[in-house]
Design a protein around this motif. Structure first.
Motif, PDB file in Angstrom:
ATOM      1  N   TYR A   1      37.125  29.121  43.593  1.00  0.00           N
ATOM      2  CA  TYR A   1      36.122  30.164  43.784  1.00  0.00           C
ATOM      3  C   TYR A   1      36.712  31.453  44.326  1.00  0.00           C
ATOM      4  O   TYR A   1      36.403  32.551  43.860  1.00  0.00           O
ATOM      5  CB  TYR A   1      35.033  29.688  44.769  1.00  0.00           C
ATOM      6  N   VAL A   2      37.581  31.311  45.326  1.00  0.00           N
ATOM      7  CA  VAL A   2      38.072  32.494  46.038  1.00  0.00           C
ATOM      8  C   VAL A   2      38.881  33.400  45.119  1.00  0.00           C
ATOM      9  O   VAL A   2      38.647  34.611  45.051  1.00  0.00           O
ATOM     10  CB  VAL A   2      38.913  32.067  47.263  1.00  0.00           C
ATOM     11  N   GLN A   3      39.839  32.818  44.396  1.00  0.00           N
ATOM     12  CA  GLN A   3      40.693  33.655  43.549  1.00  0.00           C
ATOM     13  C   GLN A   3      39.951  34.175  42.327  1.00  0.00           C
ATOM     14  O   GLN A   3      40.256  35.279  41.844  1.00  0.00           O
ATOM     15  CB  GLN A   3      41.943  32.871  43.137  1.00  0.00           C
TER      16      GLN A   3
ATOM     17  N   ARG B   1      39.680  38.174  41.551  1.00  0.00           N
ATOM     18  CA  ARG B   1      40.076  38.796  40.272  1.00  0.00           C
ATOM     19  C   ARG B   1      38.915  39.529  39.614  1.00  0.00           C
ATOM     20  O   ARG B   1      39.073  40.650  39.119  1.00  0.00           O
ATOM     21  CB  ARG B   1      40.622  37.727  39.325  1.00  0.00           C
ATOM     22  N   GLU B   2      37.726  38.890  39.600  1.00  0.00           N
ATOM     23  CA  GLU B   2      36.610  39.456  38.846  1.00  0.00           C
ATOM     24  C   GLU B   2      35.852  40.534  39.603  1.00  0.00           C
ATOM     25  O   GLU B   2      35.334  41.469  38.998  1.00  0.00           O
ATOM     26  CB  GLU B   2      35.647  38.331  38.448  1.00  0.00           C
ATOM     27  N   VAL B   3      35.770  40.426  40.913  1.00  0.00           N
ATOM     28  CA  VAL B   3      34.987  41.377  41.697  1.00  0.00           C
ATOM     29  C   VAL B   3      35.869  42.462  42.323  1.00  0.00           C
ATOM     30  O   VAL B   3      35.567  43.655  42.231  1.00  0.00           O
ATOM     31  CB  VAL B   3      34.185  40.641  42.796  1.00  0.00           C
ATOM     32  N   LEU B   4      36.978  42.030  42.962  1.00  0.00           N
ATOM     33  CA  LEU B   4      37.837  42.979  43.661  1.00  0.00           C
ATOM     34  C   LEU B   4      38.958  43.524  42.797  1.00  0.00           C
ATOM     35  O   LEU B   4      39.604  44.506  43.167  1.00  0.00           O
ATOM     36  CB  LEU B   4      38.429  42.317  44.913  1.00  0.00           C
ATOM     37  N   GLY B   5      39.220  42.877  41.680  1.00  0.00           N
ATOM     38  CA  GLY B   5      40.291  43.334  40.793  1.00  0.00           C
ATOM     39  C   GLY B   5      41.682  43.062  41.323  1.00  0.00           C
ATOM     40  O   GLY B   5      42.655  43.698  40.895  1.00  0.00           O
ATOM     41  N   LEU B   6      41.802  42.106  42.255  1.00  0.00           N
ATOM     42  CA  LEU B   6      43.100  41.755  42.825  1.00  0.00           C
ATOM     43  C   LEU B   6      43.729  40.613  42.038  1.00  0.00           C
ATOM     44  O   LEU B   6      43.052  39.834  41.369  1.00  0.00           O
ATOM     45  CB  LEU B   6      42.950  41.357  44.299  1.00  0.00           C
ATOM     46  N   SER B   7      45.056  40.520  42.134  1.00  0.00           N
ATOM     47  CA  SER B   7      45.785  39.512  41.358  1.00  0.00           C
ATOM     48  C   SER B   7      45.745  38.124  41.994  1.00  0.00           C
ATOM     49  O   SER B   7      46.061  37.134  41.345  1.00  0.00           O
ATOM     50  CB  SER B   7      47.240  39.946  41.176  1.00  0.00           C
ATOM     51  N   GLY B   8      45.380  38.032  43.273  1.00  0.00           N
ATOM     52  CA  GLY B   8      45.307  36.736  43.927  1.00  0.00           C
ATOM     53  C   GLY B   8      46.635  36.328  44.539  1.00  0.00           C
ATOM     54  O   GLY B   8      47.551  37.140  44.716  1.00  0.00           O
TER      55      GLY B   8
END
Length: 531
Positions: free
Chosen positions: A114-116, A120-127
């Motif tokens: 869930y977290v990653q 990726r989808e909301v914050l646009g971060l690579s994880g």
């Protein structure tokens, strides 16, 4: 009298040495070295294994010592909102097997968790990669093993006299200085004992390190046995862990030798009161630990389990529960019975350094991983069979291998220390005057045990039995290696499903285990309050 003492020494010695048999068998493995395979392990694998194990021991050791001691001090010495229920709630993570907490956090924080996905989808971060490095596995171990330090440090803080702390306050000493100068030094032996148990558990772990793909001595033992088919090298690697364990025990005893307990009756008076903002900050901190270590993983297991309950709950789970209960109840009853015999007050033991030594050896099993117990037993049986065949007899491998008796023996040998220490603590509270009065009245030894010793030792026997039951139910390495064919348990089911990444399906057996363990820990807490 001398004749009775001799019989007592013989029976206690035989019982204790039988329990300690796996320790001796592992040491014997060095008489049969496999030089080529051992050269491969020592040059290629051993350096990485040593460095990884040391990092794990240091990281988790510092974490559990800090967290367990701080939590124990706060719930004992400080009055704050929610203290009463948080004090017992902090014990509940003890009921959660380490590998259960590991697969829950992997399922939530892994790439597909869930977290990653949200990152990726909301914050646009690579994880991030939760399996990279050692930080995630250290955090998991800290959350699941801090109750060992918390339990022992809490008992020590409760025995400390409030008058000493109040004297420091009257002299103008700050609460922080009082903690470091008075409370912490007095609790150091108890915290060290909890730390020792934690380090033993880390050395023994197989489920967590394998789920995180983190190589340690335990995974190397399985590799030597499973991949290279060499029980000798597995036993020799296990013996190195034994040396590490003995070193840790020696270091802890030396540290204890420089400190003393100053005890008094447990008092309910709290020297410090924290209300308002400070009180709520303490409550939030302790509640956060409880949430991370128990409440949130339980909630995640319930969510996963509910989604798969209609598909997973079947007759097979009835068999898994029955198998787990049979092993747990059988091992607990036998272990507690033997521990009670060893811990019974006996004037012969007081003057016998030999009996004290063999009993100490018999209780060293908890310092050894379940994998070492398994390797030691199988290696010993293999050598006995070889000798039998050499002299024209039959192999006993087919009779012993895969039997429930072998698995029960490993449980008894490994968890004897837990039952014995708890029962011995109760036995030491029996005043000598009872024994002396019984002797003057001509009471037999059997009647003395039945009418005086056992009733007075009952709280320790029950508490020790509950702790043994929790540990037997959670035990993975020994069960995984020694279980009879088709005799799977809840622990095996959790590990096999989580190792394949089927976290949702593993949630149901994990929930059943945690539920059983939580009930046992609640009973233990009730007994602890009554004692």
């Amino acid at each position: 009298m001398e004749k009775n003492c001799l019989k007592s020494k013989v029976w206690i010695s035989v019982l204790a040495l039988l329990v300690a048999m796996p320790i001796f068998v592992v040491a014997v493995s060095w008489f049969f070295p496999e030089r080529e395979l051992w050269a491969h392990f020592s040059t290629i694998l051993l350096p990485n294994l040593i460095s990884a194990t040391v990092v794990l021991l240091i990281g988790v050791g510092v974490g559990v010592t800090f967290l367990g001691t701080i939590l124990a001090y706060l719930v004992v010495m400080v009055e704050f909102p929610g203290r009463q229920w948080l004090e017992w709630a902090l014990f509940l993570p003890f009921a959660v097997p380490a590998y259960v907490l590991a697969f829950v956090y992997l399922g939530v924080f892994d790439y597909s968790g869930y977290v990653q996905v949200w990152m990726r989808e909301v914050l646009g971060l690579s994880g991030f990669d939760i399996r990279a490095g050692s930080w995630a596995i250290i955090l998991t171990f800290v959350l699941v093993f801090y109750p060992y330090v918390y339990m022992m440090a809490r008992a020590s803080f409760k025995r400390q006299k409030v008058n000493i702390i109040e004297a420091g306050r009257l002299l103008g000493t700050s609460p922080l200085r009082t903690f470091f100068k008075i409370s912490l030094p007095l609790a150091r032996p108890a915290a060290a004992a909890g730390l020792l148990v934690t380090l033993m558990e880390i050395l023994a772990d197989f489920g967590v390190v394998s789920l995180f793909n983190f190589d340690t001595f335990t995974t190397a033992i399985y590799s030597a046995w499973g991949d290279f088919r060499s029980i000798e090298v597995a036993a020799q690697l296990a013996s190195l862990l034994v040396l590490v364990a003995f070193f840790l025990i020696y270091f802890e005893k030396k540290a204890r030798g420089q400190a003393k307990y100053y005890s008094s009756d447990v008092v309910n008076k709290k020297p410090y009161r924290a209300f308002g903002i400070m009180g709520w900050l303490i409550s939030i901190f302790i509640f956060s630990v409880f949430m991370l270590a128990f409440a949130m993983p339980m909630l995640q297991l319930i969510i996963w389990g509910w989604a798969y309950s209609s598909k997973e709950l079947n007759v097979r789970y009835t068999d898994l529960i029955i198998s787990t209960l049979v092993l747990t109840v059988s091992a607990t009853l036998i272990t507690v019975s033997i521990a009670t015999i060893l811990a019974l007050p006996n004037h012969c033991k007081k003057n016998s350094s030999w009996l004290k030594s063999v009993i100490n050896i018999a209780t060293l099993g908890y310092a050894l991983p379940g994998s070492i117990m398994a390797v030691g037993l199988l290696y010993g049986i293999n050598q006995v069979s070889a000798v039998s065949i050499y002299f024209g007899g039959q192999s006993i491998n087919q009779i012993i291998f895969g039997s429930i008796a072998l698995l029960l023996f490993s449980y008894i040998s490994r968890f004897m220390a837990i039952g014995y220490n708890s029962i011995k603590a109760s036995a030491e509270q029996i005043k000598p005057m009872f024994t002396q009065s019984a002797r003057l009245l001509g009471v037999s030894r059997l009647r003395l045990i039945w009418q005086i010793y056992l009733p007075m030792m009952t709280p320790g026997i029950l508490a020790g039995g509950l702790l043994v039951a929790v540990d037997v139910m959670k035990e993975l390495p020994a069960t995984y290696l020694l279980r009879p064919f088709g005799w799977d348990t809840l622990a095996i089911q959790v590990y096999e499903l989580s190792a394949e990444g089927l976290f949702e399906r593993a949630a149901i057996p994990a929930l059943i285990m945690v539920l059983f363990g939580s009930v046992l820990m609640i009973i233990f807490q009730y007994l602890d309050k009554k004692s």
